[in-house]
Every structure is written in structure tokens, then in C-alpha cells.
Design a protein around this motif. Structure first.
Motif, short mmCIF file in Angstrom:
data_model
loop_
_atom_site.label_atom_id
_atom_site.label_comp_id
_atom_site.label_asym_id
_atom_site.label_seq_id
_atom_site.Cartn_x
_atom_site.Cartn_y
_atom_site.Cartn_z
N ASN A 32 0.83 -1.21 0.00
CA ASN A 32 0.00 0.00 0.00
C ASN A 32 0.86 1.26 0.00
O ASN A 32 0.60 2.22 -0.74
CB ASN A 32 -0.92 0.01 1.22
CG ASN A 32 -2.04 -1.02 1.13
OD1 ASN A 32 -2.32 -1.54 0.05
ND2 ASN A 32 -2.66 -1.32 2.24
N PHE A 33 1.90 1.27 0.83
CA PHE A 33 2.74 2.46 0.92
C PHE A 33 3.55 2.66 -0.36
O PHE A 33 3.70 3.79 -0.83
CB PHE A 33 3.67 2.36 2.13
CG PHE A 33 3.05 2.88 3.40
CD1 PHE A 33 3.01 4.24 3.67
CD2 PHE A 33 2.50 2.01 4.31
CE1 PHE A 33 2.42 4.72 4.83
CE2 PHE A 33 1.91 2.48 5.48
CZ PHE A 33 1.88 3.84 5.74
N LEU A 34 4.06 1.59 -0.92
CA LEU A 34 4.81 1.72 -2.17
C LEU A 34 3.90 2.22 -3.29
O LEU A 34 4.30 3.04 -4.12
CB LEU A 34 5.46 0.39 -2.55
CG LEU A 34 6.66 -0.02 -1.70
CD1 LEU A 34 7.14 -1.41 -2.08
CD2 LEU A 34 7.81 0.98 -1.84
N HIS A 35 2.68 1.72 -3.30
CA HIS A 35 1.71 2.19 -4.30
C HIS A 35 1.45 3.69 -4.11
O HIS A 35 1.37 4.44 -5.08
CB HIS A 35 0.42 1.40 -4.16
CG HIS A 35 -0.62 1.73 -5.18
ND1 HIS A 35 -0.43 1.55 -6.53
CD2 HIS A 35 -1.87 2.26 -5.06
CE1 HIS A 35 -1.51 1.93 -7.19
NE2 HIS A 35 -2.40 2.38 -6.32
N GLU A 36 1.33 4.11 -2.85
CA GLU A 36 1.09 5.53 -2.55
C GLU A 36 2.27 6.38 -3.01
O GLU A 36 2.10 7.44 -3.61
CB GLU A 36 0.87 5.70 -1.05
CG GLU A 36 0.40 7.08 -0.63
CD GLU A 36 -1.07 7.33 -0.95
OE1 GLU A 36 -1.44 8.50 -1.08
OE2 GLU A 36 -1.83 6.35 -1.07
N PHE A 37 3.48 5.92 -2.72
CA PHE A 37 4.68 6.67 -3.08
C PHE A 37 4.91 6.72 -4.58
O PHE A 37 5.30 7.75 -5.13
CB PHE A 37 5.92 6.05 -2.44
CG PHE A 37 6.05 6.30 -0.96
CD1 PHE A 37 5.61 7.48 -0.39
CD2 PHE A 37 6.62 5.35 -0.13
CE1 PHE A 37 5.73 7.71 0.96
CE2 PHE A 37 6.75 5.56 1.23
CZ PHE A 37 6.30 6.75 1.77
N GLU A 38 4.71 5.59 -5.24
CA GLU A 38 5.15 5.46 -6.63
C GLU A 38 4.03 5.70 -7.64
O GLU A 38 4.24 6.35 -8.66
CB GLU A 38 5.76 4.07 -6.83
CG GLU A 38 7.02 3.88 -6.00
CD GLU A 38 7.53 2.45 -5.99
OE1 GLU A 38 6.81 1.56 -6.50
OE2 GLU A 38 8.64 2.21 -5.47
#
Length: 337
Positions: A190-196
Motif C-alpha cells: 500500500n505504501f509503495l503504491h502511494e509513493f510510486e
């Protein structure tokens, strides 16, 4: 003559304290089964005395002694975790780190202990410095996947999401590679999706859906108009102020300037319709199937209530602004034309 008056409640606590001391005399030589019985009695004892600090100190000391005598048994490791929880409750940071420094790096107890520490609210000051130092040591020495995943998850909290995103990404990628804890892996994704994928300035993920009035909505067709996606459910709207603010925005701006789109995040069409009518929601709402809801929540990381503004070129312009901040942001975007 001086008279001492002992209240019934004080007498009750003194009686329990004395009883506890007698029961614990041979704690170091208890079998695991005997200790489990004693631990249950101790927890009941604490509950009856409303978790009296001195009692927590006493039991934490005893439980830690039992762990030291039985570090490899399940009962011993449970005793250690209980001791740490009690030390957290009474803010005995020195005792916690004394215990942590005695645990072998290969111990199976580390995973749950780190989860306890991560969820605690004691961080701050020297505690925080010691905690970070401990995590850094563990990161260097621990290879067991489940424990390492917990270490990395805890370490992430020390980094700034504003200035140290690359380090955070690195840690999250390792958590995914370890694949040792489903919750940690999902959070990392979820966080990587948010960042990237959902970074400010990136193209907004495209989707198509029907509205509650039967119209067809395609995000790809909205170029040239600001779009405010409001992900919501009746269970998370915190009050009429949010609804009033979004209604005002929907009515204030022309459809050429701003379109507010409600994206319900629960699969309950009747509850959604009833809520819309009851609260006088005027902005456009999507009518979604369970699969469409799941897809949109994943596309936009909308696992909670959030607003996302998409600019006239189809790029993400802002996330999670509300009220006057949102109005100022929209006005600013429109003034740049």
C-alpha cells in the motif's frame, strides 16, 4: 496515642499484595504448567486492583525472573512479553532495555516483543534513542524472516516520509521480499503504491463506472476539468461539516471548473442511498459493484476516507485536503489557468 485508620480498599490491596508474595515465593523453580496457573492468577489480581503500579512492578519483576530461568520455553517467553507490557504501562524504560539486551538474537520471542513495542505509546526522549539503537542492532544481526519483517516495520517509523522516502521504500521492498507477515506485506504494498503510483504529479489511475442516476462516468473523458474524488462510507463520515463543505463546493463551482465525485467504499447500495437522502448529499455519486469497489480502493489506496484532486491534465494534484484547505487548493488551481 496515635491511631491508624486503614480503609477497606487499602486493606483489600494489602491483603492481595501479601497473598501475591506468598504465592510467588518459589517462582524460579515452578514448572511451566504451574507458572501458567500463577500468571492467570496474577492477571486476575491486577485486574481486581485496577492495575496498581506497584503490583505491575512486582509481577513484571517476577515474570522476568521466570523468563531468565526458562528462556526457551513458551511459558518463559510469554512471561517476558507480559513483563514488558507491564513495564511499558508503568514507564520503566530501563527495565525494558535491560531485558531486551539479554535476549538472544535467534529467540522466537523477538517478533511479538517488537510488535508490542511498536504499538506502545512510550516513545520519546531517551526511550526513543535506546529503541532506535536496539532496532539498528537487530537489523544488522537478525535474519529470521518473521522477526526481521517486524524489525523493518518498526524501523520505518524513525524515518521522515517527507525527506527519507527512498530509505522507506528500500525497507518496504525488503518486507515484501521476506514475505513473512501478510499484514506487513500488504501495508508495504500500500505504501509503495502511494509513493510510486499515487505521487503528486503522477497521472491519476483511470477507471469507468456508472453513477446513481444511470449516467456513464469515465475519468479519461474528464480532461479539462478539475475532479475531486471523495472516497467515503456512512461509517466513516465524521459529521455534517464534511458533507456541508462538499455540498457547497459542488454547488459553488461550475461543472466546467470542478466536478465532485463520490466513491462509496462499501457494498451496500441501500445503506448508501438512504444515507445520501438522509443527509442531502448533492454531488455526483458512483454506483459500484463489489468488484468495482475493491478495484477502486486498490487503485487509490482508499482503505479509509480520503479526497483526491485530479487536475485538468489528469494528474494527481493533492491528497487528503478538507474544508477550507480544499477550497483554497481548488481556487489556486483554477487561478493558474
Amino acid at each position: 496515642m496515635i491511631h491508624f485508620y486503614i480503609t477497606p480498599s487499602l486493606l483489600f490491596i494489602l491483603t492481595l499484595l501479601i497473598a501475591g508474595d506468598i504465592a510467588a515465593q518459589n517462582i524460579n523453580t515452578m514448572s511451566d504448567s504451574a507458572f501458567v496457573v500463577y500468571r492467570d492468577k496474577a492477571n486476575a489480581h491486577l485486574e481486581k486492583t485496577l492495575y496498581y503500579d506497584r503490583l505491575q512492578y512486582k509481577y513484571a519483576k517476577e515474570f522476568y525472573q521466570y523468563y531468565q530461568a526458562n528462556p526457551e520455553t513458551k511459558a518463559g517467553q510469554e512471561a517476558l512479553k507480559d513483563a514488558i507490557v507491564m513495564w511499558i504501562n508503568i514507564k520503566e524504560a530501563n527495565k525494558i532495555f535491560e531485558a531486551l539486551n539479554s535476549i538472544d538474537y535467534s529467540s522466537e520471542a523477538w517478533y511479538e516483543i517488537l510488535e508490542i513495542l511498536r504499538m506502545s505509546s512510550v516513545h520519546g526522549g531517551k526511550w526513543n534513542d535506546d529503541y532506535i539503537e536496539l532496532l539498528n542492532r537487530l537489523e544488522q544481526d537478525v535474519t529470521e524472516p518473521k522477526t526481521r519483517s517486524a524489525i523493518l516495520q518498526s524501523l520505518i517509523l524513525k524515518y521522515s516520509f517527507d525527506t527519507e522516502k527512498e530509505k522507506i521504500k528500500e525497507l518496504y521492498r525488503e518486507i515484501i521480499t521476506l514475505n513473512a507477515n501478510e499484514h506487513h506485506v500488504q501495508q508495504a504494498r500500500n505504501f509503495l503504491h502511494e509513493f510510486e503510483r499515487l505521487a503528486i504529479g503522477n497521472p491519476a489511475p483511470l477507471f469507468e463506472a456508472s453513477t446513481t442516476t444511470g449516467k456513464f462516468f469515465s475519468l479519461a473523458d474528464q480532461k479539462g476539468t478539475l475532479i475531486l474524488l471523495n472516497f467515503w462510507s456512512p461509517f466513516v463520515y465524521s459529521g455534517d461539516n464534511i458533507i456541508s463543505s462538499l455540498n457547497n463546493m459542488s454547488n459553488h463551482y461550475s461543472e466546467e471548473d470542478l466536478v465532485v465525485i463520490g466513491v462509496p467504499t462499501i457494498d451496500n447500495a441501500k445503506k448508501i442511498r438512504d444515507f445520501i437522502i438522509q443527509h442531502g448529499i448533492s454531488w455526483t455519486q458512483l454506483e459500484l459493484t463489489a468488484n468495482e469497489i475493491k478495484k477502486l480502493k486498490e487503485l487509490y489506496n482508499a482503505h479509509y476516507m480520503r479526497n483526491i484532486v485530479i487536475d485538468k491534465k489528469g494528474a494527481i494534484a493533492s491528497k487528503n485536503l478538507w474544508g477550507n484547505d480544499m477550497v483554497s487548493h481548488v481556487d489556486s488551481l483554477l487561478s493558474k489557468e
